[in-house]
Design an enzyme around this catalytic site. Structure first.
Site, PDB file in Angstrom:
ATOM      1  N   ASN A   8       1.000  -1.154   0.041  1.00  0.00           N
ATOM      2  CA  ASN A   8       0.096   0.005   0.139  1.00  0.00           C
ATOM      3  C   ASN A   8       0.880   1.377   0.014  1.00  0.00           C
ATOM      4  OD1 ASN A   8      -1.720   1.934   0.428  1.00  0.00           O
ATOM      5  ND2 ASN A   8      -2.237   1.529   2.768  1.00  0.00           N
ATOM      6  N   TRP A   9       0.948   1.967  -1.122  1.00  0.00           N
ATOM      7  CA  TRP A   9       2.133   3.083  -1.418  1.00  0.00           C
ATOM      8  C   TRP A   9       1.492   4.246  -0.747  1.00  0.00           C
ATOM      9  CZ3 TRP A   9       4.137   1.750  -6.963  1.00  0.00           C
ATOM     10  CH2 TRP A   9       5.231   0.786  -6.865  1.00  0.00           C
ATOM     11  N   LYS A  10       0.142   4.362  -0.539  1.00  0.00           N
ATOM     12  CA  LYS A  10      -0.456   5.660  -0.226  1.00  0.00           C
ATOM     13  C   LYS A  10      -0.066   6.635  -1.026  1.00  0.00           C
ATOM     14  CE  LYS A  10       0.051   3.712   4.765  1.00  0.00           C
ATOM     15  NZ  LYS A  10       0.010   3.534   5.828  1.00  0.00           N
ATOM     16  N   HIS A  94      -9.467   1.750   4.494  1.00  0.00           N
ATOM     17  CA  HIS A  94      -8.344   1.937   5.209  1.00  0.00           C
ATOM     18  C   HIS A  94      -8.431   3.084   6.433  1.00  0.00           C
ATOM     19  CE1 HIS A  94      -4.327   3.010   5.990  1.00  0.00           C
ATOM     20  NE2 HIS A  94      -3.759   1.916   5.544  1.00  0.00           N
ATOM     21  N   GLU A  96      -6.759   5.431   7.287  1.00  0.00           N
ATOM     22  CA  GLU A  96      -6.517   6.764   6.982  1.00  0.00           C
ATOM     23  C   GLU A  96      -7.487   7.504   6.439  1.00  0.00           C
ATOM     24  OE1 GLU A  96      -2.805   5.795   5.173  1.00  0.00           O
ATOM     25  OE2 GLU A  96      -2.043   5.461   7.144  1.00  0.00           O
ATOM     26  N   GLU A 166      -6.031  -4.242  10.885  1.00  0.00           N
ATOM     27  CA  GLU A 166      -4.738  -3.136  11.044  1.00  0.00           C
ATOM     28  C   GLU A 166      -5.135  -2.275  11.990  1.00  0.00           C
ATOM     29  OE1 GLU A 166      -2.513  -2.259   7.076  1.00  0.00           O
ATOM     30  OE2 GLU A 166      -4.265  -0.925   7.156  1.00  0.00           O
ATOM     31  N   GLY A 172       2.430   2.853  10.677  1.00  0.00           N
ATOM     32  CA  GLY A 172       3.202   3.858  10.580  1.00  0.00           C
ATOM     33  C   GLY A 172       4.106   4.341  11.821  1.00  0.00           C
ATOM     34  N   SER A 212       3.297  -1.562  10.631  1.00  0.00           N
ATOM     35  CA  SER A 212       4.276  -1.619  10.933  1.00  0.00           C
ATOM     36  C   SER A 212       5.084  -2.933  10.722  1.00  0.00           C
ATOM     37  CB  SER A 212       4.924  -1.142  12.413  1.00  0.00           C
ATOM     38  OG  SER A 212       4.523   0.255  12.462  1.00  0.00           O
ATOM     39  N   GLY A 233       2.774  -0.822   4.550  1.00  0.00           N
ATOM     40  CA  GLY A 233       2.975   0.295   3.983  1.00  0.00           C
ATOM     41  C   GLY A 233       4.478   0.822   3.594  1.00  0.00           C
ATOM     42  N   GLY A 234       5.227   1.308   4.637  1.00  0.00           N
ATOM     43  CA  GLY A 234       6.590   1.774   4.707  1.00  0.00           C
ATOM     44  C   GLY A 234       7.418   0.993   3.960  1.00  0.00           C
TER      45      GLY A 234
HETATM   46  P1  PGA Z   1       2.729   0.662   7.678  1.00  0.00           P
HETATM   47  O1  PGA Z   1       1.424   0.812   6.991  1.00  0.00           O
HETATM   48  O2  PGA Z   1       3.171  -0.769   7.164  1.00  0.00           O
HETATM   49  O3  PGA Z   1       3.542   1.788   7.406  1.00  0.00           O
HETATM   50  O4  PGA Z   1       2.538   0.643   9.110  1.00  0.00           O
HETATM   51  C1  PGA Z   1       0.374   0.007   6.740  1.00  0.00           C
HETATM   52  C2  PGA Z   1      -0.888   0.139   6.344  1.00  0.00           C
HETATM   53  O5  PGA Z   1      -1.480   1.465   6.492  1.00  0.00           O
HETATM   54  O6  PGA Z   1      -1.519  -0.407   5.644  1.00  0.00           O
END
Ligand code: PGA
Length: 255
Positions: A8-10, A94, A96, A166, A172, A212, A233-234
């Site tokens: 998930n590159w956001k 998600h 966010e 999640e 993050g 994370s 994500g990251g």
């Molecule tokens: P993260 O993000 O791996 O950077 O914690 C995960 C996500 O929001 O899907």
């Protein structure tokens, strides 16, 4: 059940950056066999990512999708617009989007139904916030989110669904949930799904952990039979960290 690992590159990567990543990942695909790999770039990079992944088994996902077919919905993206680029999966709900952009359970439900009706595999995200966890409300929050999203759906669609647990406080932050937390969330998902099915038989959704995740901790999640992969994500932003994570996930899952 096979592993599904989604990047998930956001709001990261231009079209040219996405293409460069996807070309490199495709080169390394033979080492990553046995895992369903999914790249979810921003909308503006979907075409470039699709072209770069052409001929590979790596799949393309979208980070969001609107529930209408077309119309006066400034800034929204329809199912057909995503289909055109070969998108097969869609992240729905998600945290966010729920907590920064105000998406409520009802909107998540409409998007989920639309995704299923159009033949996408939805990655339905659920997770509690830190204050909810501290108040002992984790199960209630997860159950509410699941019920709102799934109640009344045709049981046959559940096998096409992925649920990503999640916890919001883990996203993050570098502070992943424990494998025990992920396992109990997965147990709860199964219980709620069983209740919603009310005795009808259907295959259960696959469950991912997200928050994370990296190459060092992924194995403790994919070693669990209840967890079928991760939403990342990251650690998905660089080809090296993402491929290391997939290899570690595979090894721990024994696939
Ligand atoms: P993260 O993000 O791996 O950077 O914690 C995960 C996500 O929001 O899907």
């Amino acid at each position: 059940m096979g592993l599904i690992i989604a990047a998930n590159w956001k709001m990261h990567k231009t079209a040219s950056e996405a293409a460069a990543f996807c070309r490199e990942l495709k080169q390394r695909e033979k080492d990553l066999r046995g895992v369903e790999i999914l790249i979810c770039p921003p909308f503006t990079a979907l075409a470039a990512a699709a072209a770069a992944l052409d001929g590979s088994g790596i799949k393309l996902g979208a980070q969001n999708m609107f529930w209408e077919e077309q119309g006066a919905y400034t800034g929204e993206i329809s199912p057909a617009m995503l289909k055109e680029f070969g998108v097969s999966h869609v992240i729905i709900g998600h945290s966010e989007r729920r907590h920064i952009l105000g998406e409520d359970d009802a909107a998540v439900r409409r998007k989920l139904e639309t995704a299923l009706n159009h033949g996408f595999t939805p990655l339905l995200c659920i997770g509690e916030r830190e204050e909810e966890r501290n108040r002992g409300e984790t199960s209630d929050v997860l159950e509410r989110q699941l019920r709102a999203a799934l109640e009344g759906l045709n049981p046959g669609v559940l096998k096409d669904l992925v649920v990503a647990y999640e916890p919001v406080w883990a996203i993050g932050t570098g502070r992943a949930a424990s494998p025990t937390d992920a396992d109990s969330a997965a147990g709860l998902v199964r219980q709620v799904v069983e209740k919603l099915l009310a005795g009808e038989s259907a295959s259960a959704p696959r469950i991912q952990y997200g928050g994370s995740v990296n190459a060092s901790n992924i194995g403790s999640f994919t070693a669990l039979s209840s967890i079928s992969g991760a939403l990342v994500g990251g650690a998905s932003l660089e080809v090296d960290s993402f491929t290391a994570l997939i290899l570690a996930a595979k090894e721990a899952a024994g696939c």
